[in-house]
Write a protein that holds these residues in place. Structure first.
Motif, mmCIF file in Angstrom:
data_model
loop_
_atom_site.group_PDB
_atom_site.id
_atom_site.type_symbol
_atom_site.label_atom_id
_atom_site.label_comp_id
_atom_site.label_asym_id
_atom_site.label_seq_id
_atom_site.Cartn_x
_atom_site.Cartn_y
_atom_site.Cartn_z
ATOM 1 N N MET A 1 0.835 -1.207 0.000
ATOM 2 C CA MET A 1 0.000 0.000 0.000
ATOM 3 C C MET A 1 0.873 1.262 0.000
ATOM 4 N N LEU B 1 0.865 4.067 -2.941
ATOM 5 C CA LEU B 1 0.535 5.488 -2.691
ATOM 6 C C LEU B 1 1.679 6.388 -3.150
ATOM 7 N N GLN C 1 -11.461 6.008 -4.660
ATOM 8 C CA GLN C 1 -10.638 6.253 -3.467
ATOM 9 C C GLN C 1 -9.752 7.503 -3.659
ATOM 10 N N TYR D 1 -2.333 10.012 5.660
ATOM 11 C CA TYR D 1 -3.341 9.232 4.935
ATOM 12 C C TYR D 1 -2.908 7.764 4.874
ATOM 13 N N ALA D 2 -1.615 7.543 4.640
ATOM 14 C CA ALA D 2 -1.090 6.168 4.581
ATOM 15 C C ALA D 2 -1.303 5.451 5.916
ATOM 16 N N GLN E 1 -3.691 5.986 8.000
ATOM 17 C CA GLN E 1 -5.117 5.663 8.085
ATOM 18 C C GLN E 1 -5.458 4.448 7.220
ATOM 19 N N GLN E 2 -4.856 4.408 6.026
ATOM 20 C CA GLN E 2 -5.087 3.261 5.130
ATOM 21 C C GLN E 2 -4.583 1.977 5.780
ATOM 22 N N GLU F 1 -7.050 0.677 8.249
ATOM 23 C CA GLU F 1 -8.168 -0.014 7.602
ATOM 24 C C GLU F 1 -7.765 -1.419 7.156
#
Ligand code: ADP
Ligand code: MG
Length: 313
Positions: free
Chosen positions: A59, A63, A90, A153-154, A156-157, A160
């Protein structure tokens, strides 16, 4: 009676022993990767840690490839050249959220200043003080730069992904960002150190469960010319490095993207405006380090190991 007590004590000890052993037996995996122009340390506990590390690494690389300002073929570079690259729902969501954070902070967080950062040479290290005409020209351009938000943001990803994998817990250090995930087995908080720009740790934040702890500081990237220090956090109003008497701002927030954008925004706002902004909000806490060494922390920040003034509501 005495005997009964002894048996009970022995049983309790065995139970404690089992719990301690179970904690030790939990699988732990740690991996260091290089992405988004920085070192990232990924540490996961529990069944599936290996798989979790693999998915988070993929991921992070994805990104980075998509939103890199330096890769010519990234989606971001193509957008900045006026092309119309295909965006996933997304991607659209990320851009909408980034825009909302810019609005929320009154433009103190401004993801459209790529040309201004480039004019200062902050990409590639070809540092220079631009002329006013160059700054004005760069400010007039609207070129995307997610440098102040992508690592958050990474994080947060990653949360998830870990939730989907039903992972137990982990701690990720993504450059200057820390992302915690899950609870420690003994219920104790994660202790996250705030970097002292002069070396060592300034203070320690106690954080329970999943949270993002992000620091923006003038000491992270800068150059000096004629005895003046120019750093990489720019005031969108002037195009110059933000000069608000701060050395760093740390934000603690459940959401990584928000934490990252706000750490940059609060740095630009300074202590007073930043404190008022906190009073109007209910989703983050913050620690301000002033250039004179004083420390201010909002009332909900669990800071220890240093002296500080509390900012109250
Ligand atoms: P770091 O990326 O070093 O962790 P920040 O999150 O504060 O620190 O982001 C700084 C980066 O964001 C700069 O290198 C630049 O690319 C970009 N930037 C600079 N000033 C701003 C600003 N006011 N708003 C949004 N992005 C900014
Ligand atoms: Mg930031």
């Amino acid at each position: 009676m005495k005997r009964l007590l002894c048996v009970a004590l022995a049983a309790a000890l065995v139970l404690c022993g089992c719990a301690a052993d179970a904690w030790r037996a939990v699988e732990m995996r740690e991996e260091t990767v290089w992405a988004m122009d920085t070192v990232m340390d990924l540490k996961l506990w529990g069944k599936g840690a290996e798989e979790g590390i693999g998915q988070i690494t993929a991921m992070l690389y994805a990104l980075d490839e998509k939103w890199s300002v330096t890769r010519q073929e990234s989606v971001l570079s193509r957008m900045n050249r006026g092309e119309d690259p295909a965006l996933t729902p997304q991607d659209e969501d990320l851009l909408v959220r980034v825009e909302a954070l810019s609005q929320r902070t009154g433009g103190a967080f401004n993801p459209w200043m790529h040309s201004v950062s480039a004019a200062w040479g902050f990409y590639g290290g070809n540092y220079r003080v631009p002329t006013q005409a160059q700054i004005d020209e760069a400010l007039a351009q609207r070129q995307l730069d997610l440098g102040a938000a992508l690592k958050g943001y990474a994080g947060q990803q990653a949360v998830e992904l870990l939730e989907k994998l039903d992972m137990e817990r982990g701690i990720l250090t993504l450059g200057g960002n820390v992302q915690t995930y899950g609870e420690k087995p003994d219920g104790s908080p994660w202790n996250v150190g705030i970097q002292n720009p002069n070396g060592g740790v300034l203070g320690t934040l106690a954080v329970t469960g999943t949270a993002s702890i992000v620091t923006s500081g003038s000491y992270q990237r800068y150059f000096e010319e004629n005895g003046v220090r120019y750093h990489h956090i720019l005031d969108p109003k002037t195009g110059y490095p933000a000069d608000t008497g701060l050395t760093s701002v740390t934000v603690i927030c459940r959401d990584g993207l928000t934490a990252d954008a706000l750490s940059t925004a609060l740095f630009v706002m300074g202590l007073e405006r930043g404190s008022d902004f906190w009073r109007e909000s209910d989703d983050f806490e913050a620690v301000f380090l002033l250039t004179d060494g004083r420390i201010y922390a909002t009332a909900g920040a669990c800071l220890s190991g240093c002296e500080y003034e509390v900012i109250s509501r």
